[in-house]
Design a protein around this motif. Structure first.
Motif, mmCIF file in Angstrom:
data_model
loop_
_atom_site.group_PDB
_atom_site.id
_atom_site.type_symbol
_atom_site.label_atom_id
_atom_site.label_comp_id
_atom_site.label_asym_id
_atom_site.label_seq_id
_atom_site.Cartn_x
_atom_site.Cartn_y
_atom_site.Cartn_z
ATOM 1 N N ASP B 210 0.856 -1.183 0.000
ATOM 2 C CA ASP B 210 0.000 0.000 0.000
ATOM 3 C C ASP B 210 0.893 1.234 0.000
ATOM 4 O OD1 ASP B 210 -2.377 1.439 0.065
ATOM 5 O OD2 ASP B 210 -2.252 1.660 2.243
ATOM 6 N N ASN B 229 -3.644 -5.435 9.776
ATOM 7 C CA ASN B 229 -3.617 -4.033 9.378
ATOM 8 C C ASN B 229 -5.002 -3.605 8.867
ATOM 9 O OD1 ASN B 229 -3.266 -1.728 7.665
ATOM 10 N ND2 ASN B 229 -1.057 -2.113 7.692
ATOM 11 N N PRO B 230 -5.534 -2.464 9.350
ATOM 12 C CA PRO B 230 -6.865 -2.028 8.916
ATOM 13 C C PRO B 230 -6.962 -1.846 7.390
ATOM 14 C CG PRO B 230 -5.922 -0.498 10.546
ATOM 15 C CD PRO B 230 -4.922 -1.594 10.345
ATOM 16 N N ARG B 231 -5.839 -1.378 6.794
ATOM 17 C CA ARG B 231 -5.833 -1.158 5.342
ATOM 18 C C ARG B 231 -5.985 -2.497 4.608
ATOM 19 N NH1 ARG B 231 -7.176 0.082 1.508
ATOM 20 N NH2 ARG B 231 -6.308 1.286 -0.225
ATOM 21 N N THR B 232 -5.297 -3.535 5.106
ATOM 22 C CA THR B 232 -5.421 -4.862 4.514
ATOM 23 C C THR B 232 -6.850 -5.378 4.682
ATOM 24 O OG1 THR B 232 -3.203 -5.194 5.412
ATOM 25 C CG2 THR B 232 -4.220 -7.073 4.341
ATOM 26 N N GLN B 233 -7.384 -5.201 5.879
ATOM 27 C CA GLN B 233 -8.756 -5.664 6.144
ATOM 28 C C GLN B 233 -9.728 -5.008 5.169
ATOM 29 O OE1 GLN B 233 -9.205 -4.508 10.219
ATOM 30 N NE2 GLN B 233 -8.024 -6.248 11.011
ATOM 31 N N ASP B 234 -9.567 -3.689 5.003
ATOM 32 C CA ASP B 234 -10.440 -2.928 4.113
ATOM 33 C C ASP B 234 -10.333 -3.441 2.676
ATOM 34 O OD1 ASP B 234 -12.119 -0.728 3.379
ATOM 35 O OD2 ASP B 234 -10.327 0.175 2.477
ATOM 36 N N PHE B 235 -9.067 -3.640 2.231
ATOM 37 C CA PHE B 235 -8.838 -4.099 0.861
ATOM 38 C C PHE B 235 -9.461 -5.474 0.646
ATOM 39 C CE2 PHE B 235 -6.147 -6.530 -2.139
ATOM 40 C CZ PHE B 235 -6.305 -5.752 -3.273
ATOM 41 N N SER B 237 -11.802 -6.935 2.287
ATOM 42 C CA SER B 237 -13.261 -6.951 2.369
ATOM 43 C C SER B 237 -13.875 -6.519 1.038
ATOM 44 C CB SER B 237 -13.733 -6.034 3.503
ATOM 45 O OG SER B 237 -13.587 -4.677 3.102
ATOM 46 N N LYS B 238 -13.129 -5.751 0.274
ATOM 47 C CA LYS B 238 -13.652 -5.300 -1.021
ATOM 48 C C LYS B 238 -13.450 -6.318 -2.123
ATOM 49 C CE LYS B 238 -13.371 -0.370 -0.191
ATOM 50 N NZ LYS B 238 -12.313 0.621 0.022
#
Lengths: 235, 240
Positions: B210, B229-235, B237-238
């Motif tokens: 990222d 990592n929240p960014r990984t989780q967000d990615f 989930s999409k």
């Protein structure tokens, strides 16, 4: 009707005037052919320099190449930015004012002029080949030169050829400008005969037809070559 | 096998890679995932120097790739690369595509190179296309040939830059099959992809990138099952 007949006779037959046109065609073709060859040699050189310069690795800067590239840039700018007729006058009356070899000067001028256009045509042709082709060749371990030779240039030629054909056609027609330095080409022949006989219709329309036929012939030849080269994109 | 130290890469004023330090071990199948623009492809392209790093060092089997004195062409012969847009040579037929580099680099005679090319084409069931030109083939066929074209150089590692992104959905499977077999044969692979299913199945390690950095990594089970990592989780989930 009789008037036309007499005009035709005066323009072409009387005093074997048709021979002047034939000689004129010879000079026109000679100037165009030599100029094209010179133009291609110059054009390839300039295109190679400019492409090499633009494709240097980031951060790498070869000063000699930089200088030659600048010269090549100035050359194309000046040649493409000034009228061909003016170039011809400067070459004959200023730079080569000591020589009476007008045909030689004409060949040189047209060659130098054509080189600037051919360089841009070739450069455009090389740049139009997808970058991925070069990258794929390099990723296999081929160095720059064989990658260009076996992959990029063969594809560029196919893109270059139509534009190069147009350049040749334009060059052939532009050679009529050599009359301003007294070269006896096809156009000059018509002018001389018109001056002598006061016939304008037959000489000028006549040479227009000759130019047209020559151009059509060249276009047909280019078409044949293009079809040959298209063999590798059979679908 | 490949050692990357503090790799930075900028295009003009745009910093695409912001310090990557990573090691790729023999036999690993490293899958790089992340949002577009995160620098995944640039990272991969730096590994064989198709992009010149702005700073940092890359070593392949003890030889520095970033040292200007290194014969980069020699090094690239040992690293295969497969591109998103296949990049088969359009002016050459399939057999010539596969034999150009081995013959020009004098690694094999014409006869040897052609025999090997036919054998490789057999592995991807495309022997009948040897005389065809790239424009006559489907995307899936082109990509399978691009893979075996690289294999003809006997590479020690294979780099894949989104190899299925430009394919029609129905052709993705045939390309992934070839890659799966390659992985099973023990090839070291670095793969940038959006095929999460394949990443999970074949990958031995997943790197999440990222904004020019590797922000999280782990086994597929760790990274897909329990991203921290929240960014990984967000990615994830999409895309999952």
């Amino acid at each position: 009707m009789d008037k036309l007949k007499a005009g035709f006779h005066q323009s072409f037959i009387e005093g074997d005037r048709w021979l002047m046109y034939v000689k004129g065609i010879g000079v026109t073709l000679e100037v165009a052919a030599v100029a094209l060859l010179l133009g291609i040699v110059l054009g390839v050189l300039v295109a190679v320099v400019r492409t090499l310069h633009d494709q240097q690795r980031q951060g790498v800067h070869n000063p000699v190449l930089g200088l030659v590239n600048q010269i090549a840039k100035i050359y194309t700018t000046v040649i493409r930015g000034t009228p061909l007729m003016v170039q011809l006058l400067i070459m004959y009356f200023v730079i080569f004012s000591n020589t009476r070899n007008a045909v030689g000067v004409a060949m040189l001028t047209f060659g130098i002029n054509s080189g600037a256009y051919v360089a841009e045509i070739i450069r455009g042709g090389i740049m139009s080949v997808d970058k991925g082709q070069m990258e794929a060749a390099r990723s296999l371990g081929l160095s720059y030169t064989p990658a260009m030779r076996f992959v990029v240039i063969p594809q560029a030629i196919k893109n270059i050829l139509p534009a190069l054909g147009n350049e040749l056609i334009a060059l052939l027609k532009d050679t009529s400008l050599v009359t301003v330095i007294g070269v006896r080409d096809l156009t000059k022949a018509a002018q001389l005969i018109q001056g002598k006989t006061y016939q304008a219709l037959f000489p000028f329309v006549g040479i227009a037809i000759v130019y047209l036929l020559l151009v059509m012939l060249i276009a047909a030849l280019i078409g044949i070559v293009e079809r040959r080269l298209a063999a590798s994109d059979r679908r | 096998m490949i050692d990357v130290k503090d790799l930075h890469k900028s295009f003009d004023n745009n910093e695409v890679l912001r310090g990557i330090t990573e090691h790729i071990y023999p036999g690993e199948k490293v899958v790089v995932i992340g949002p577009s623009g995160s620098g995944k492809s640039t990272f991969l392209r730096c590994l064989n120097m198709l992009e010149t790093p702005t700073s940092g060092e890359i070593t392949f089997k003890g030889v520095s790739m970033t040292d200007p004195a290194t014969d980069i062409n020699k090094m690239r012969q040992r690293m295969g690369m497969v591109f998103q847009h296949f990049n088969l040579f359009n002016n050459l037929n399939i057999l010539d595509n596969m034999t150009l580099a081995p013959i020009q680099l004098k690694l094999r005679t014409k006869k040897e190179a052609e025999e090997e090319a036919m054998e490789l084409l057999g592995r991807v069931n495309l022997q009948d296309k040897a005389q065809a030109y790239p424009s006559q083939l489907s995307g899936g066929q082109k990509q399978r040939i691009a893979i075996v074209r690289s294999l003809a150089m006997h590479p020690e590692v294979m780099l894949f830059d989104e190899p299925t992104s430009a394919l029609d959905p129905e052709m993705v499977g045939e390309v992934l099959d070839v890659m799966r077999r390659l992985a099973d044969d023990g090839m070291t692979m670095v793969l940038v992809t959006h095929e999460m299913g394949f990443a999970r199945e074949v990958g031995s390690r997943i790197l999440f990138m990222d904004e020019g950095k590797i922000t999280e990594q782990g086994t597929p089970r760790e990274l897909f099952g329990n991203p921290r990592n929240p960014r990984t989780q967000d990615f994830l989930s999409k895309v999952l």
